[in-house]
Design a protein around this motif. Structure first.
Motif, PDB file in Angstrom:
ATOM      1  N   PRO A 155       0.844  -1.196   0.000  1.00 56.09           N
ATOM      2  CA  PRO A 155       0.000   0.000   0.000  1.00 56.09           C
ATOM      3  C   PRO A 155       0.881   1.250   0.000  1.00 56.09           C
ATOM      4  O   PRO A 155       1.986   1.243   0.549  1.00 56.09           O
ATOM      5  CB  PRO A 155      -0.782  -0.102   1.315  1.00 56.09           C
ATOM      6  N   PRO A 176      -4.785  -7.723  -2.933  1.00 51.86           N
ATOM      7  CA  PRO A 176      -5.907  -7.320  -2.063  1.00 51.86           C
ATOM      8  C   PRO A 176      -5.465  -6.484  -0.856  1.00 51.86           C
ATOM      9  O   PRO A 176      -6.234  -5.663  -0.358  1.00 51.86           O
ATOM     10  CB  PRO A 176      -6.494  -8.667  -1.604  1.00 51.86           C
ATOM     11  N   THR A 188      -3.421  -4.090  -0.896  1.00 52.94           N
ATOM     12  CA  THR A 188      -3.199  -2.711  -1.315  1.00 52.94           C
ATOM     13  C   THR A 188      -4.509  -1.955  -1.562  1.00 52.94           C
ATOM     14  O   THR A 188      -4.487  -0.751  -1.760  1.00 52.94           O
ATOM     15  CB  THR A 188      -2.345  -2.654  -2.600  1.00 52.94           C
ATOM     16  N   VAL A 189      -5.613  -2.661  -1.561  1.00 51.02           N
ATOM     17  CA  VAL A 189      -6.910  -2.032  -1.790  1.00 51.02           C
ATOM     18  C   VAL A 189      -7.412  -1.460  -0.463  1.00 51.02           C
ATOM     19  O   VAL A 189      -7.354  -2.124   0.567  1.00 51.02           O
ATOM     20  CB  VAL A 189      -7.919  -3.063  -2.348  1.00 51.02           C
ATOM     21  N   GLN A 191     -11.610   5.661  -2.946  1.00 52.92           N
ATOM     22  CA  GLN A 191     -11.314   5.264  -4.316  1.00 52.92           C
ATOM     23  C   GLN A 191      -9.939   4.620  -4.423  1.00 52.92           C
ATOM     24  O   GLN A 191      -9.015   4.975  -3.690  1.00 52.92           O
ATOM     25  CB  GLN A 191     -11.362   6.482  -5.234  1.00 52.92           C
ATOM     26  N   VAL A 192      -9.831   3.686  -5.340  1.00 53.62           N
ATOM     27  CA  VAL A 192      -8.543   3.062  -5.640  1.00 53.62           C
ATOM     28  C   VAL A 192      -7.771   4.042  -6.517  1.00 53.62           C
ATOM     29  O   VAL A 192      -8.305   4.526  -7.524  1.00 53.62           O
ATOM     30  CB  VAL A 192      -8.736   1.714  -6.363  1.00 53.62           C
TER      31      VAL A 192
END
Length: 130
Positions: free
Chosen positions: A27, A59, A61-62, A69-70
């Motif tokens: 992330p 997943p 990093t989401v 928002q991504v």
């Protein structure tokens, strides 16, 4: 990305391995960890290992909050930079025996050396050709 040059380190027990690499997807707000040590024999092997682990790391990093928002790149396409490996090998050789963490984000890049903790060596707000 992490790189460690052991070729000329006199007391490194694994110096025969030469230059070691690792590549991780994290992330954007994850800190650089002092225990990030490279363990792959080439950058290509490190990237391949990172790709093999994408089903687990992507997943993470989401954002957990579905309302966040991504992040999506919004810059115009640029030509690919020259091969970064020679420059990274030179950088690692200048700091032989010390792991380096090179972090690329949407806002720039940083280089940290692992000593007793982390030492910021350089930061840049854009990735430019050398």
């Amino acid at each position: 990305m992490n790189v460690l040059d052991l070729r000329r380190h006199p007391v490194a027990p694994i110096r025969a391995h030469g230059v070691l690499w690792s590549v991780d997807l994290r992330p954007p707000d994850a800190p650089v960890c002092p225990d990030d040590l490279p363990d792959r024999p080439s950058l290509a092997a490190a990237v391949a290992h990172c790709l093999e682990c994408l089903d687990v790391t992507l997943p993470e990093t989401v954002p957990a909050d579905p309302r966040v928002q991504v992040p999506v790149p919004r810059s115009v396409p640029r030509p690919l930079p020259p091969d970064p490996v020679p420059g990274l090998r030179q950088l690692a050789a200048r700091h032989a025996g010390r792991p380096l963490s090179i972090r690329f984000t949407r806002v720039g890049s940083t280089v940290h050396r692992h000593d007793d903790g982390l030492r910021l060596l350089a930061e840049d707000d854009d990735l430019r050709d050398p």
